[in-house]
Design a protein around this motif. Structure first.
Motif, PDB file in Angstrom:
ATOM      1  N   ARG A  53      15.622  -7.254  -8.845  1.00 26.87           N
ATOM      2  CA  ARG A  53      14.733  -7.539  -7.359  1.00 26.87           C
ATOM      3  C   ARG A  53      14.755  -6.516  -6.441  1.00 26.87           C
ATOM      4  NH1 ARG A  53      12.091 -12.004  -6.604  1.00 26.87           N
ATOM      5  NH2 ARG A  53      11.992 -11.851  -4.569  1.00 26.87           N
ATOM      6  N   SER A  54      15.570  -5.736  -6.496  1.00 24.97           N
ATOM      7  CA  SER A  54      15.611  -4.536  -5.468  1.00 24.97           C
ATOM      8  C   SER A  54      14.944  -3.507  -5.981  1.00 24.97           C
ATOM      9  CB  SER A  54      17.354  -4.172  -5.345  1.00 24.97           C
ATOM     10  OG  SER A  54      17.341  -2.669  -4.496  1.00 24.97           O
ATOM     11  N   ASP A  55      15.138  -3.060  -7.378  1.00 24.82           N
ATOM     12  CA  ASP A  55      14.265  -2.147  -7.868  1.00 24.82           C
ATOM     13  C   ASP A  55      12.730  -2.298  -7.898  1.00 24.82           C
ATOM     14  OD1 ASP A  55      16.515  -0.777  -8.462  1.00 24.82           O
ATOM     15  OD2 ASP A  55      16.757  -1.306 -10.585  1.00 24.82           O
ATOM     16  N   MET A  56      12.281  -3.685  -8.145  1.00 23.67           N
ATOM     17  CA  MET A  56      10.981  -4.354  -7.991  1.00 23.67           C
ATOM     18  C   MET A  56      10.470  -3.953  -6.652  1.00 23.67           C
ATOM     19  SD  MET A  56       9.518  -8.234  -8.420  1.00 23.67           S
ATOM     20  CE  MET A  56      10.350  -8.900  -7.417  1.00 23.67           C
ATOM     21  N   PHE A  57      11.176  -4.321  -5.557  1.00 25.64           N
ATOM     22  CA  PHE A  57      10.629  -4.098  -4.100  1.00 25.64           C
ATOM     23  C   PHE A  57      10.614  -2.554  -3.804  1.00 25.64           C
ATOM     24  CE2 PHE A  57      11.599  -8.717  -3.823  1.00 25.64           C
ATOM     25  CZ  PHE A  57      10.417  -9.125  -3.343  1.00 25.64           C
ATOM     26  N   LYS A  58      11.477  -1.763  -4.351  1.00 29.81           N
ATOM     27  CA  LYS A  58      11.280  -0.233  -4.317  1.00 29.81           C
ATOM     28  C   LYS A  58      10.063  -0.067  -4.835  1.00 29.81           C
ATOM     29  CE  LYS A  58      16.170   0.860  -4.373  1.00 29.81           C
ATOM     30  NZ  LYS A  58      17.142   1.603  -5.023  1.00 29.81           N
ATOM     31  N   VAL A  59       9.404  -0.394  -5.939  1.00 31.71           N
ATOM     32  CA  VAL A  59       8.216  -0.228  -6.270  1.00 31.71           C
ATOM     33  C   VAL A  59       6.968  -0.662  -5.526  1.00 31.71           C
ATOM     34  CG1 VAL A  59       6.538  -0.665  -8.374  1.00 31.71           C
ATOM     35  CG2 VAL A  59       8.878  -0.026  -8.782  1.00 31.71           C
ATOM     36  N   TYR A  60       7.229  -1.970  -5.222  1.00 33.73           N
ATOM     37  CA  TYR A  60       6.340  -2.600  -4.219  1.00 33.73           C
ATOM     38  C   TYR A  60       6.323  -1.641  -3.043  1.00 33.73           C
ATOM     39  CZ  TYR A  60       6.170  -6.757  -7.132  1.00 33.73           C
ATOM     40  OH  TYR A  60       6.034  -7.553  -8.185  1.00 33.73           O
ATOM     41  N   ASN A  61       7.502  -1.390  -2.427  1.00 32.64           N
ATOM     42  CA  ASN A  61       7.264  -0.329  -1.073  1.00 32.64           C
ATOM     43  C   ASN A  61       6.542   0.944  -1.264  1.00 32.64           C
ATOM     44  OD1 ASN A  61       8.881  -2.356   0.191  1.00 32.64           O
ATOM     45  ND2 ASN A  61      10.695  -1.214  -0.223  1.00 32.64           N
ATOM     46  N   ALA A  62       6.683   1.446  -2.583  1.00 31.47           N
ATOM     47  CA  ALA A  62       6.152   2.681  -2.624  1.00 31.47           C
ATOM     48  C   ALA A  62       4.539   2.514  -2.881  1.00 31.47           C
ATOM     49  CB  ALA A  62       6.448   3.274  -3.942  1.00 31.47           C
ATOM     50  N   PHE A  63       4.195   1.416  -3.367  1.00 29.19           N
ATOM     51  CA  PHE A  63       2.736   1.000  -3.605  1.00 29.19           C
ATOM     52  C   PHE A  63       2.266   0.652  -2.183  1.00 29.19           C
ATOM     53  CE2 PHE A  63      -0.453  -2.297  -3.816  1.00 29.19           C
ATOM     54  CZ  PHE A  63      -1.394  -1.824  -4.597  1.00 29.19           C
ATOM     55  N   LEU A  64       2.928  -0.189  -1.392  1.00 26.07           N
ATOM     56  CA  LEU A  64       2.397  -0.433  -0.023  1.00 26.07           C
ATOM     57  C   LEU A  64       2.278   0.610   0.954  1.00 26.07           C
ATOM     58  CD1 LEU A  64       3.936  -3.894   0.347  1.00 26.07           C
ATOM     59  CD2 LEU A  64       1.432  -3.551  -0.117  1.00 26.07           C
ATOM     60  N   ASN A  65       3.117   1.742   0.488  1.00 26.21           N
ATOM     61  CA  ASN A  65       3.296   2.862   1.445  1.00 26.21           C
ATOM     62  C   ASN A  65       1.908   3.843   1.091  1.00 26.21           C
ATOM     63  OD1 ASN A  65       4.303   4.927   3.060  1.00 26.21           O
ATOM     64  ND2 ASN A  65       5.042   6.010   1.466  1.00 26.21           N
ATOM     65  N   GLU A  66       1.562   3.957  -0.180  1.00 22.84           N
ATOM     66  CA  GLU A  66       0.632   4.785  -0.559  1.00 22.84           C
ATOM     67  C   GLU A  66      -0.496   3.977   0.018  1.00 22.84           C
ATOM     68  OE1 GLU A  66      -2.158   7.300  -2.141  1.00 22.84           O
ATOM     69  OE2 GLU A  66      -0.024   7.399  -1.669  1.00 22.84           O
ATOM     70  N   ASP A  67      -0.707   2.641  -0.353  1.00 19.40           N
ATOM     71  CA  ASP A  67      -1.840   1.878   0.231  1.00 19.40           C
ATOM     72  C   ASP A  67      -2.110   2.073   1.630  1.00 19.40           C
ATOM     73  OD1 ASP A  67      -3.894  -0.291  -0.269  1.00 19.40           O
ATOM     74  OD2 ASP A  67      -2.879  -1.305   0.914  1.00 19.40           O
ATOM     75  N   GLY A  68      -1.050   2.195   2.411  1.00 13.61           N
ATOM     76  CA  GLY A  68      -1.146   2.199   3.680  1.00 13.61           C
ATOM     77  C   GLY A  68      -1.569   3.574   4.264  1.00 13.61           C
ATOM     78  N   ASN A  69      -1.244   4.547   3.631  1.00 13.20           N
ATOM     79  CA  ASN A  69      -1.672   5.947   3.834  1.00 13.20           C
ATOM     80  C   ASN A  69      -2.938   6.391   3.319  1.00 13.20           C
ATOM     81  OD1 ASN A  69       0.638   6.497   4.991  1.00 13.20           O
ATOM     82  ND2 ASN A  69       1.779   7.216   3.177  1.00 13.20           N
ATOM     83  N   PHE A  70      -3.623   5.425   2.511  1.00 13.12           N
ATOM     84  CA  PHE A  70      -4.812   6.026   2.016  1.00 13.12           C
ATOM     85  C   PHE A  70      -5.679   4.822   1.525  1.00 13.12           C
ATOM     86  CE2 PHE A  70      -7.950   7.197  -1.481  1.00 13.12           C
ATOM     87  CZ  PHE A  70      -8.402   8.494  -0.759  1.00 13.12           C
ATOM     88  N   GLN A  71      -7.087   4.937   1.977  1.00 10.27           N
ATOM     89  CA  GLN A  71      -7.773   3.630   1.784  1.00 10.27           C
ATOM     90  C   GLN A  71      -8.387   3.905   0.436  1.00 10.27           C
ATOM     91  OE1 GLN A  71     -10.908   3.484   4.841  1.00 10.27           O
ATOM     92  NE2 GLN A  71     -11.650   1.568   4.250  1.00 10.27           N
ATOM     93  N   TYR A  72      -8.055   2.993  -0.464  1.00  6.96           N
ATOM     94  CA  TYR A  72      -8.372   3.049  -1.470  1.00  6.96           C
ATOM     95  C   TYR A  72      -9.827   2.267  -1.928  1.00  6.96           C
ATOM     96  CZ  TYR A  72      -4.572   5.259  -3.780  1.00  6.96           C
ATOM     97  OH  TYR A  72      -3.448   5.942  -4.130  1.00  6.96           O
ATOM     98  N   VAL A  73     -10.031   1.362  -1.260  1.00  3.35           N
ATOM     99  CA  VAL A  73     -11.320   0.404  -1.209  1.00  3.35           C
ATOM    100  C   VAL A  73     -12.253   0.687   0.283  1.00  3.35           C
ATOM    101  CG1 VAL A  73     -12.415  -1.716  -1.157  1.00  3.35           C
ATOM    102  CG2 VAL A  73     -10.146  -1.424  -2.413  1.00  3.35           C
ATOM    103  N   ARG A  74     -13.466   1.135  -0.170  1.00  9.07           N
ATOM    104  CA  ARG A  74     -14.267   1.101   1.106  1.00  9.07           C
ATOM    105  C   ARG A  74     -15.415   0.448   0.866  1.00  9.07           C
ATOM    106  NH1 ARG A  74     -12.502   6.879   0.306  1.00  9.07           N
ATOM    107  NH2 ARG A  74     -11.193   7.421   2.189  1.00  9.07           N
ATOM    108  N   GLU A  75     -16.293  -0.040   1.928  1.00  8.38           N
ATOM    109  CA  GLU A  75     -17.596  -0.671   1.712  1.00  8.38           C
ATOM    110  C   GLU A  75     -18.586   0.393   1.469  1.00  8.38           C
ATOM    111  OE1 GLU A  75     -18.039  -3.771   2.044  1.00  8.38           O
ATOM    112  OE2 GLU A  75     -16.041  -4.323   2.022  1.00  8.38           O
ATOM    113  N   ASN A  76     -19.531   0.103   0.812  1.00  6.41           N
ATOM    114  CA  ASN A  76     -20.859   1.030   0.542  1.00  6.41           C
ATOM    115  C   ASN A  76     -21.710   0.973   1.665  1.00  6.41           C
ATOM    116  OD1 ASN A  76     -19.984   1.972  -2.153  1.00  6.41           O
ATOM    117  ND2 ASN A  76     -21.496   0.729  -3.077  1.00  6.41           N
ATOM    118  N   GLU A  77     -22.711   1.887   1.755  1.00  2.00           N
ATOM    119  CA  GLU A  77     -23.627   1.716   2.726  1.00  2.00           C
ATOM    120  C   GLU A  77     -24.453   0.418   2.856  1.00  2.00           C
ATOM    121  OE1 GLU A  77     -23.670   4.505   0.602  1.00  2.00           O
ATOM    122  OE2 GLU A  77     -21.982   5.384   1.579  1.00  2.00           O
TER     123      GLU A  77
END
Length: 154
Positions: A53-77
């Motif tokens: 579980r600790s290792d799983m949450f390390k992966v989730y933390n890395a994912f959420l960190n990247e998601d917070g640093n970069f916007q992967y989803v944007r609205e079209n015009e």
């Protein structure tokens, strides 16, 4: 009664008493060892589960960190469809998730595999905007599934 018989009967009674005490002692010792093995197996299992579980949450933390640093989803015009940054996902986010795919919960695993298959397969889409919109929706589901894992943890 003959003294010899008294000695034989005394010896037999002593042997029977010794065997009975020895049997009771062995049974008690085996019970204690069995309980210790069960407790040890349970402790090892809990430690393994806690590490996983600790290792799983390390992966989730890395994912959420990247998601917070970069916007992967944007609205079209036209705001009809969402736009998904597929190239950044393949270069940055995918390498965070795929090596530890076996650690992810079943729901998150399925969403990662689904997004992965959409990322590489555009044969079913005539309109690329629709394809990117579907990837954006799956990505949103993935973020929500990971956040749900944190809610379950608490």
């Amino acid at each position: 009664m003959d003294t010899a018989w008294i000695g034989v009967i005394g010896g037999l009674c002593g042997s029977v008493a010794g065997i009975a005490v020895s049997t009771l002692n062995n049974r008690d010792q085996l019970k204690k060892e069995r309980e210790a093995r069960i407790w040890d197996a349970k402790r090892i299992s809990e430690e393994r589960e806690m590490k996983q579980r600790s290792d799983m949450f390390k992966v989730y933390n890395a994912f959420l960190n990247e998601d917070g640093n970069f916007q992967y989803v944007r609205e079209n015009e036209d705001q009809r469809f969402k736009n998904f940054d597929r190239d950044r996902y393949k270069q940055v986010m995918r390498p965070l998730l795929i090596p530890d795919l076996h650690l992810l919960s079943n729901d998150v695993f399925k969403l990662v595999r689904k997004l992965d298959s959409y990322t590489y397969d555009d044969l079913n889409y005539i309109d690329h905007e629709e394809w990117y919109n579907d990837m954006a929706n799956i990505y949103g589901e993935l973020v929500m599934a990971i956040e749900k894992e944190y809610d379950q943890k608490l």
